[in-house]
Write a protein that holds these residues in place. Sequence first.
Motif, PDB file in Angstrom:
ATOM      1  N   ILE A 145      12.045  -1.961   6.950  1.00 28.93           N
ATOM      2  CA  ILE A 145      12.091  -1.592   5.550  1.00 28.93           C
ATOM      3  C   ILE A 145      10.520  -1.162   5.165  1.00 28.93           C
ATOM      4  CG2 ILE A 145      12.757  -2.220   3.080  1.00 28.93           C
ATOM      5  CD1 ILE A 145      14.365  -4.569   4.468  1.00 28.93           C
ATOM      6  N   ASP A 146      10.446   0.291   4.625  1.00 28.94           N
ATOM      7  CA  ASP A 146       9.221   0.455   4.284  1.00 28.94           C
ATOM      8  C   ASP A 146       9.004   0.656   2.803  1.00 28.94           C
ATOM      9  OD1 ASP A 146       6.465   2.291   5.568  1.00 28.94           O
ATOM     10  OD2 ASP A 146       7.291   3.040   3.645  1.00 28.94           O
ATOM     11  N   THR A 147       7.950   0.023   2.143  1.00 28.37           N
ATOM     12  CA  THR A 147       8.322   0.203   0.519  1.00 28.37           C
ATOM     13  C   THR A 147       6.414   0.346   0.106  1.00 28.37           C
ATOM     14  OG1 THR A 147       9.274  -0.691  -1.483  1.00 28.37           O
ATOM     15  CG2 THR A 147       8.300  -2.153   0.540  1.00 28.37           C
ATOM     16  N   ASP A 148       6.752   0.585  -1.214  1.00 31.87           N
ATOM     17  CA  ASP A 148       5.520   0.500  -1.741  1.00 31.87           C
ATOM     18  C   ASP A 148       5.292  -1.014  -2.528  1.00 31.87           C
ATOM     19  OD1 ASP A 148       6.934   0.472  -4.130  1.00 31.87           O
ATOM     20  OD2 ASP A 148       6.525   2.599  -4.460  1.00 31.87           O
ATOM     21  N   TYR A 149       4.036  -1.239  -2.852  1.00 30.00           N
ATOM     22  CA  TYR A 149       3.788  -2.652  -3.657  1.00 30.00           C
ATOM     23  C   TYR A 149       4.806  -3.031  -4.611  1.00 30.00           C
ATOM     24  CZ  TYR A 149       0.238  -3.730  -0.122  1.00 30.00           C
ATOM     25  OH  TYR A 149      -0.613  -4.015   0.797  1.00 30.00           O
ATOM     26  N   ASN A 150       5.281  -1.884  -5.378  1.00 25.99           N
ATOM     27  CA  ASN A 150       6.057  -2.050  -6.625  1.00 25.99           C
ATOM     28  C   ASN A 150       7.417  -2.612  -6.129  1.00 25.99           C
ATOM     29  OD1 ASN A 150       4.236  -1.367  -8.359  1.00 25.99           O
ATOM     30  ND2 ASN A 150       4.673   0.885  -8.178  1.00 25.99           N
ATOM     31  N   GLY A 151       7.950  -2.215  -5.043  1.00 22.17           N
ATOM     32  CA  GLY A 151       9.206  -2.580  -4.547  1.00 22.17           C
ATOM     33  C   GLY A 151       9.428  -3.589  -3.645  1.00 22.17           C
ATOM     34  N   ILE A 152       8.234  -4.349  -3.317  1.00 18.41           N
ATOM     35  CA  ILE A 152       8.176  -5.598  -2.302  1.00 18.41           C
ATOM     36  C   ILE A 152       8.843  -6.634  -2.914  1.00 18.41           C
ATOM     37  CG2 ILE A 152       6.012  -6.231  -2.477  1.00 18.41           C
ATOM     38  CD1 ILE A 152       8.072  -6.553   0.793  1.00 18.41           C
ATOM     39  N   GLU A 168       8.883 -10.096  10.850  1.00 15.56           N
ATOM     40  CA  GLU A 168       7.555  -9.575  10.577  1.00 15.56           C
ATOM     41  C   GLU A 168       7.311  -8.833   9.183  1.00 15.56           C
ATOM     42  OE1 GLU A 168       4.062  -7.185  12.740  1.00 15.56           O
ATOM     43  OE2 GLU A 168       5.906  -7.077  13.985  1.00 15.56           O
ATOM     44  N   ILE A 169       6.067  -8.827   8.499  1.00 16.62           N
ATOM     45  CA  ILE A 169       5.941  -8.183   7.267  1.00 16.62           C
ATOM     46  C   ILE A 169       4.435  -7.880   7.456  1.00 16.62           C
ATOM     47  CG2 ILE A 169       5.604  -8.327   4.906  1.00 16.62           C
ATOM     48  CD1 ILE A 169       7.319 -10.529   4.453  1.00 16.62           C
ATOM     49  N   SER A 170       4.084  -6.468   7.284  1.00 20.86           N
ATOM     50  CA  SER A 170       3.090  -5.938   7.595  1.00 20.86           C
ATOM     51  C   SER A 170       2.441  -5.248   6.406  1.00 20.86           C
ATOM     52  CB  SER A 170       2.955  -4.613   8.599  1.00 20.86           C
ATOM     53  OG  SER A 170       1.817  -4.089   8.668  1.00 20.86           O
ATOM     54  N   TYR A 171       1.235  -5.606   5.926  1.00 19.49           N
ATOM     55  CA  TYR A 171       0.711  -5.108   4.571  1.00 19.49           C
ATOM     56  C   TYR A 171      -0.607  -4.179   4.740  1.00 19.49           C
ATOM     57  CZ  TYR A 171       3.130  -9.205   2.366  1.00 19.49           C
ATOM     58  OH  TYR A 171       4.162 -10.082   1.899  1.00 19.49           O
ATOM     59  N   THR A 172      -0.407  -2.792   4.425  1.00 21.49           N
ATOM     60  CA  THR A 172      -1.558  -1.814   4.703  1.00 21.49           C
ATOM     61  C   THR A 172      -1.529  -1.209   3.171  1.00 21.49           C
ATOM     62  OG1 THR A 172       0.056  -0.186   5.552  1.00 21.49           O
ATOM     63  CG2 THR A 172      -1.504  -1.564   7.268  1.00 21.49           C
ATOM     64  N   ASP A 173      -1.537   0.414   3.263  1.00 21.95           N
ATOM     65  CA  ASP A 173      -1.221   0.966   2.012  1.00 21.95           C
ATOM     66  C   ASP A 173       0.243   0.767   1.303  1.00 21.95           C
ATOM     67  OD1 ASP A 173      -0.801   2.320   4.241  1.00 21.95           O
ATOM     68  OD2 ASP A 173      -0.679   4.293   3.082  1.00 21.95           O
ATOM     69  N   ARG A 174       1.122   0.471   2.226  1.00 17.03           N
ATOM     70  CA  ARG A 174       2.367   0.112   1.967  1.00 17.03           C
ATOM     71  C   ARG A 174       2.899  -1.030   2.711  1.00 17.03           C
ATOM     72  NH1 ARG A 174       5.500   4.270  -0.092  1.00 17.03           N
ATOM     73  NH2 ARG A 174       7.327   3.594   0.905  1.00 17.03           N
ATOM     74  N   VAL A 175       3.914  -1.361   2.471  1.00 17.51           N
ATOM     75  CA  VAL A 175       4.626  -2.860   2.971  1.00 17.51           C
ATOM     76  C   VAL A 175       5.696  -2.338   3.940  1.00 17.51           C
ATOM     77  CG1 VAL A 175       5.388  -5.120   2.649  1.00 17.51           C
ATOM     78  CG2 VAL A 175       3.847  -3.937   1.036  1.00 17.51           C
ATOM     79  N   GLN A 176       5.418  -2.941   5.021  1.00 19.13           N
ATOM     80  CA  GLN A 176       6.583  -2.750   6.064  1.00 19.13           C
ATOM     81  C   GLN A 176       7.230  -4.097   6.195  1.00 19.13           C
ATOM     82  OE1 GLN A 176       5.168  -0.390   9.288  1.00 19.13           O
ATOM     83  NE2 GLN A 176       5.974   1.316   8.273  1.00 19.13           N
ATOM     84  N   VAL A 177       8.446  -4.260   6.386  1.00 19.48           N
ATOM     85  CA  VAL A 177       9.455  -5.673   6.506  1.00 19.48           C
ATOM     86  C   VAL A 177      10.338  -5.174   7.818  1.00 19.48           C
ATOM     87  CG1 VAL A 177      10.744  -7.382   5.492  1.00 19.48           C
ATOM     88  CG2 VAL A 177       9.028  -6.123   4.038  1.00 19.48           C
TER      89      VAL A 177
END
Length: 215
Positions: A145-152, A168-177
Amino acid sequence: MEKYKNRESYKVVLKGGQGELVEKKSRFIATVRPVESEEEAVAFIEEIKKKYWDARHNCSAFVIGKKAELTRCSDDGEPSGTAGRPMLEVLLGEGVRNVAVVVTRYFGGTLLGTGGLVRAYSGAVKEGLSACSIGTMRFGIRLLIDTDYNGIGKIQYILGQKGISPEEISYTDRVQVRVLLPWETVEPLKKEITEATSARAALTELEQLDFVDKD
């Protein structure tokens, strides 16, 4: 997801165990172990026979394969159909696969009759299984699941409500779960996340695999 409907779940033994019951002074000791092949099952049976070499009987049963493609059982000298078959029926009835069980009998001096033997051997297997750690093997899909910070926040709320723990949760310019899900839950979850994020979340199926869901 129609193509996945024949992927049935089944139970597996995560950690073997041993159970015992006594019937009219006869001891019935059930030893259960996970096995992956007929060769492994046969070796396990021989191992238990050597361990309990002084017992009157070491009856056995095993089930191999997701759909119980291979089954075997042995009465080991007990009257035909009073030990191995009832033991096998318990394994099949419980839906356990890739498992072997040996029930060792130390004779107590009193004959139990055919009905008594069937009940004793069946009961011993149930005792053995109850002493094991059992899980469910499911067919699943790993989803990214790839989302912006508004959607996480919304996504984490949805996952929490469903009791889904991210791998796993990865925080960069977006958030990947990354999550691992039983196949039948994937489409409903996709729909819910898409609606909650106004379709701003990207959902990618990474792989299909069997996984153990601990009971």
